[in-house]
Scaffold this motif. Structure first.
Motif, PDB file in Angstrom:
ATOM      1  N   LEU A  47       0.819  -1.211   0.000  1.00 33.15           N
ATOM      2  CA  LEU A  47       0.000   0.000   0.000  1.00 33.15           C
ATOM      3  C   LEU A  47       0.851   1.259   0.000  1.00 33.15           C
ATOM      4  CD1 LEU A  47      -2.970   1.117   0.359  1.00 33.15           C
ATOM      5  CD2 LEU A  47      -2.476   1.104   2.828  1.00 33.15           C
ATOM      6  N   ARG A  48       1.936   1.243   0.782  1.00 36.16           N
ATOM      7  CA  ARG A  48       2.774   2.433   0.932  1.00 36.16           C
ATOM      8  C   ARG A  48       4.043   2.392   0.079  1.00 36.16           C
ATOM      9  NH1 ARG A  48      -1.578   4.725   2.681  1.00 36.16           N
ATOM     10  NH2 ARG A  48      -1.872   4.864   4.950  1.00 36.16           N
ATOM     11  N   GLY A  49       4.250   1.310  -0.662  1.00 37.62           N
ATOM     12  CA  GLY A  49       5.431   1.211  -1.505  1.00 37.62           C
ATOM     13  C   GLY A  49       6.722   1.113  -0.723  1.00 37.62           C
ATOM     14  N   LEU A  50       6.722   0.303   0.342  1.00 34.38           N
ATOM     15  CA  LEU A  50       7.865   0.193   1.246  1.00 34.38           C
ATOM     16  C   LEU A  50       8.433  -1.225   1.252  1.00 34.38           C
ATOM     17  CD1 LEU A  50       6.297   2.087   4.293  1.00 34.38           C
ATOM     18  CD2 LEU A  50       7.896   3.024   2.597  1.00 34.38           C
ATOM     19  N   ALA A  51       9.719  -1.326   1.517  1.00 32.33           N
ATOM     20  CA  ALA A  51      10.343  -2.639   1.691  1.00 32.33           C
ATOM     21  C   ALA A  51      10.163  -3.140   3.110  1.00 32.33           C
ATOM     22  CB  ALA A  51      11.828  -2.565   1.351  1.00 32.33           C
ATOM     23  N   ARG A  52      10.133  -2.217   4.083  1.00 30.56           N
ATOM     24  CA  ARG A  52      10.063  -2.587   5.496  1.00 30.56           C
ATOM     25  C   ARG A  52       9.056  -1.705   6.228  1.00 30.56           C
ATOM     26  NH1 ARG A  52      15.488  -2.658   4.172  1.00 30.56           N
ATOM     27  NH2 ARG A  52      16.613  -4.614   4.620  1.00 30.56           N
ATOM     28  N   VAL A  53       8.655  -2.167   7.399  1.00 30.72           N
ATOM     29  CA  VAL A  53       7.853  -1.377   8.330  1.00 30.72           C
ATOM     30  C   VAL A  53       8.389  -1.626   9.735  1.00 30.72           C
ATOM     31  CG1 VAL A  53       5.763  -1.463   6.905  1.00 30.72           C
ATOM     32  CG2 VAL A  53       6.134  -3.213   8.672  1.00 30.72           C
ATOM     33  N   CYS A  54       8.018  -0.769  10.677  1.00 26.94           N
ATOM     34  CA  CYS A  54       8.274  -1.039  12.086  1.00 26.94           C
ATOM     35  C   CYS A  54       7.132  -1.894  12.633  1.00 26.94           C
ATOM     36  CB  CYS A  54       8.366   0.269  12.864  1.00 26.94           C
ATOM     37  SG  CYS A  54       9.724   1.347  12.345  1.00 26.94           S
ATOM     38  N   VAL A  55       7.416  -2.660  13.687  1.00 29.27           N
ATOM     39  CA  VAL A  55       6.410  -3.561  14.254  1.00 29.27           C
ATOM     40  C   VAL A  55       6.364  -3.386  15.766  1.00 29.27           C
ATOM     41  CG1 VAL A  55       5.761  -5.986  14.603  1.00 29.27           C
ATOM     42  CG2 VAL A  55       6.650  -5.240  12.383  1.00 29.27           C
ATOM     43  N   PHE A  56       5.145  -3.388  16.316  1.00 32.10           N
ATOM     44  CA  PHE A  56       4.933  -3.330  17.762  1.00 32.10           C
ATOM     45  C   PHE A  56       3.934  -4.407  18.166  1.00 32.10           C
ATOM     46  CE2 PHE A  56       2.254  -2.148  21.331  1.00 32.10           C
ATOM     47  CZ  PHE A  56       3.194  -1.898  22.318  1.00 32.10           C
ATOM     48  N   GLY A  57       4.202  -5.068  19.295  1.00 27.89           N
ATOM     49  CA  GLY A  57       3.263  -6.037  19.839  1.00 27.89           C
ATOM     50  C   GLY A  57       3.391  -6.124  21.341  1.00 27.89           C
ATOM     51  N   MET A  58       2.279  -6.453  22.013  1.00 24.27           N
ATOM     52  CA  MET A  58       2.332  -6.626  23.466  1.00 24.27           C
ATOM     53  C   MET A  58       1.851  -8.015  23.863  1.00 24.27           C
ATOM     54  SD  MET A  58      -0.897  -4.616  25.245  1.00 24.27           S
ATOM     55  CE  MET A  58      -0.678  -5.590  26.755  1.00 24.27           C
ATOM     56  N   SER A  59       2.434  -8.545  24.934  1.00 30.57           N
ATOM     57  CA  SER A  59       2.033  -9.820  25.512  1.00 30.57           C
ATOM     58  C   SER A  59       2.096 -10.928  24.451  1.00 30.57           C
ATOM     59  CB  SER A  59       0.643  -9.677  26.132  1.00 30.57           C
ATOM     60  OG  SER A  59       0.339 -10.765  26.952  1.00 30.57           O
TER      61      SER A  59
ATOM     62  N   VAL B 128      11.262  -5.912   8.352  1.00 33.97           N
ATOM     63  CA  VAL B 128      11.073  -5.172   9.605  1.00 33.97           C
ATOM     64  C   VAL B 128      12.218  -4.188   9.810  1.00 33.97           C
ATOM     65  CG1 VAL B 128      10.809  -5.352  12.113  1.00 33.97           C
ATOM     66  CG2 VAL B 128       9.804  -7.104  10.614  1.00 33.97           C
ATOM     67  N   GLU B 129      11.863  -2.928  10.029  1.00 33.03           N
ATOM     68  CA  GLU B 129      12.835  -1.871  10.277  1.00 33.03           C
ATOM     69  C   GLU B 129      13.293  -1.885  11.737  1.00 33.03           C
ATOM     70  OE1 GLU B 129      14.918   1.712   8.944  1.00 33.03           O
ATOM     71  OE2 GLU B 129      13.922   0.064   7.893  1.00 33.03           O
ATOM     72  N   LYS B 130      12.324  -1.824  12.651  1.00 36.46           N
ATOM     73  CA  LYS B 130      12.572  -1.883  14.089  1.00 36.46           C
ATOM     74  C   LYS B 130      11.441  -2.661  14.741  1.00 36.46           C
ATOM     75  CE  LYS B 130      15.021   2.536  14.858  1.00 36.46           C
ATOM     76  NZ  LYS B 130      14.917   3.847  15.562  1.00 36.46           N
ATOM     77  N   LEU B 131      11.724  -3.199  15.938  1.00 33.03           N
ATOM     78  CA  LEU B 131      10.749  -4.007  16.667  1.00 33.03           C
ATOM     79  C   LEU B 131      10.633  -3.500  18.090  1.00 33.03           C
ATOM     80  CD1 LEU B 131       8.961  -6.598  16.928  1.00 33.03           C
ATOM     81  CD2 LEU B 131      11.055  -7.809  17.586  1.00 33.03           C
ATOM     82  N   SER B 132       9.410  -3.183  18.521  1.00 31.31           N
ATOM     83  CA  SER B 132       9.154  -2.782  19.903  1.00 31.31           C
ATOM     84  C   SER B 132       8.177  -3.768  20.526  1.00 31.31           C
ATOM     85  CB  SER B 132       8.575  -1.367  19.954  1.00 31.31           C
ATOM     86  OG  SER B 132       8.268  -1.004  21.290  1.00 31.31           O
ATOM     87  N   LEU B 133       8.518  -4.251  21.718  1.00 32.22           N
ATOM     88  CA  LEU B 133       7.719  -5.270  22.389  1.00 32.22           C
ATOM     89  C   LEU B 133       7.392  -4.824  23.804  1.00 32.22           C
ATOM     90  CD1 LEU B 133       9.855  -8.386  21.354  1.00 32.22           C
ATOM     91  CD2 LEU B 133       7.792  -7.520  20.229  1.00 32.22           C
ATOM     92  N   LEU B 134       6.141  -5.003  24.199  1.00 31.05           N
ATOM     93  CA  LEU B 134       5.716  -4.745  25.564  1.00 31.05           C
ATOM     94  C   LEU B 134       5.396  -6.072  26.230  1.00 31.05           C
ATOM     95  CD1 LEU B 134       4.699  -3.061  27.957  1.00 31.05           C
ATOM     96  CD2 LEU B 134       2.543  -2.746  26.737  1.00 31.05           C
ATOM     97  N   ALA B 135       6.216  -6.459  27.203  1.00 31.94           N
ATOM     98  CA  ALA B 135       5.974  -7.664  28.005  1.00 31.94           C
ATOM     99  C   ALA B 135       5.632  -8.889  27.179  1.00 31.94           C
ATOM    100  CB  ALA B 135       4.877  -7.399  29.025  1.00 31.94           C
ATOM    101  N   PRO B 136       6.513  -9.308  26.264  1.00 30.93           N
ATOM    102  CA  PRO B 136       6.242 -10.529  25.495  1.00 30.93           C
ATOM    103  C   PRO B 136       6.348 -11.771  26.374  1.00 30.93           C
ATOM    104  CG  PRO B 136       8.477  -9.786  25.082  1.00 30.93           C
ATOM    105  CD  PRO B 136       7.816  -8.712  25.928  1.00 30.93           C
ATOM    106  N   GLN B 137       5.705 -12.843  25.952  1.00 32.59           N
ATOM    107  CA  GLN B 137       5.780 -14.108  26.690  1.00 32.59           C
ATOM    108  C   GLN B 137       7.198 -14.682  26.642  1.00 32.59           C
ATOM    109  OE1 GLN B 137       2.825 -15.836  24.075  1.00 32.59           O
ATOM    110  NE2 GLN B 137       1.418 -16.120  25.781  1.00 32.59           N
TER     111      GLN B 137
END
Length: 337
Positions: free
Chosen positions: A128-140, A157-166
């Protein structure tokens, strides 16, 4: 539609769309917020977000406390944010088994399915945005899905941010109440506050969730599962696949994926009072991220597993925004210039 962010903030675009999964009858619902002025889309300013094992992305990321949600905050900071609901959650399609009595089927929508659905939306946003990568965020559980996906798709994936992953645990995990598992469980949303507050020490409970926030969140969350309104009022469906995976992997000493396979920058955010992912689990996971170009850990004081919905939410918001904002250049690279 467009809306104003808080008081005097930038104008934001809010769109909702659906993405086919390739499985018959299954489409994924995505909430997109971005600045109305945004015309240039970049990998480092585009974020795909995924929720946990119980509540949808809308419930966790888009309830406008004091007129501002987490999605609003990131969009106002100049990000193009796409928050998906895995099948079986929120406004995404339910597998047929989730439209029947829960006891008729085995646990549905496990981590394999979550990784697949995240990948479908990442690819859609990239196209949709014409990109090779995106940033990703997920919690738990969503952090597990995001970590596993990134470990296998670092080129996307450009960067990865995680909140309290298992992570691996030799102690019981609160979300698993034990006993046989059916396809899904019914979650009593309006009764969630007592359990939520009980995870904080007694002295912190009175101020953890500001007045009116829980009721606003509960109303929003129940509206995320319209099916329940005429069938099981005040209850929403949550798939049991993630809980089956707790038994098959995290409590069985088996890694669902290897965090050392993640080779993009990583931020780990954790709340001081999180009993669902205690600090020793967070530390053990952080140490496994040894092949990331760099990794950061931010600990939020006086916060539980649901820090994004609590009084100190802005500390977590800012830490995540700052991580995605920063352009980190290792010192060895500067020395070689």
């Amino acid at each position: 539609m467009t809306s104003k962010y808080a008081s005097g903030g930038p104008e934001l675009v809010f769109e909702q769309y659906r993405v086919p999964t390739g499985d018959t009858g299954i489409e994924l619902h995505v909430r997109n917020k971005r600045p109305a002025s945004m015309t240039d889309f970049r990998a480092d300013r585009t974020i795909v977000m995924i929720h946990g094992a119980t509540f949808s992305s809308g419930s966790l990321y888009d309830v406008p406390f004091n007129g501002m949600s987490f999605l609003d905050y990131l969009a106002a900071a100049g990000y193009d944010v796409h928050a998906l609901d895995v099948r079986g959650y929120g406004h995404s399609s339910r597998p047929p088994e989730m439209e029947s009595p829960a006891g008729d089927s085995a646990p549905m929508v496990g981590t394999d399915t979550g990784v697949h659905d995240l990948g479908v939306v990442v690819d859609h946003v990239r196209s949709l945005r014409g990109l090779a990568r995106v940033c990703v965020f997920g919690m738990s559980w969503g952090g597990t899905v995001a970590g596993a996906y990134t470990s296998r798709n670092e080129d996307k994936v450009e960067k990865l941010s995680l909140l309290a992953p298992q992570w691996l645990s030799d102690k019981p995990i609160p979300i698993d109440a034990g006993g046989p598992l059916s396809a899904y469980r019914l979650v009593p949303v309006r009764e969630a506050k007592a359990r939520w507050l009980s995870t904080a020490p007694e002295h912190g409970r009175a101020t953890l969730v500001p007045d009116g926030w829980f009721e606003q969140w509960a109303d929003f969350t129940l509206a995320e599962d319209p099916w329940s309104q005429g069938r099981t009022p005040d209850l929403i469906r949550a798939s049991n696949g993630p809980i089956q995976d707790i038994r098959d992997y995290w409590r069985a000493g088996r890694q669902y994926y290897d965090p050392s396979d993640i080779r993009v920058p990583v931020l780990l955010v954790h709340g001081e009072w999180d009993i669902d992912v205690p600090i020793d689990l967070a530390q053990a996971f952080f140490l496994e991220l040894r092949n990331a170009p760099y990794r950061k850990w931010v600990e939020i004081g006086e916060a539980t597993h649901l820090v994004l919905l609590e009084k100190n939410r802005l500390l977590a918001y800012q830490a995540i925004r700052d991580f995605f904002d920063e352009e980190f250049v290792p010192e060895v690279s500067l020395q070689n210039r």
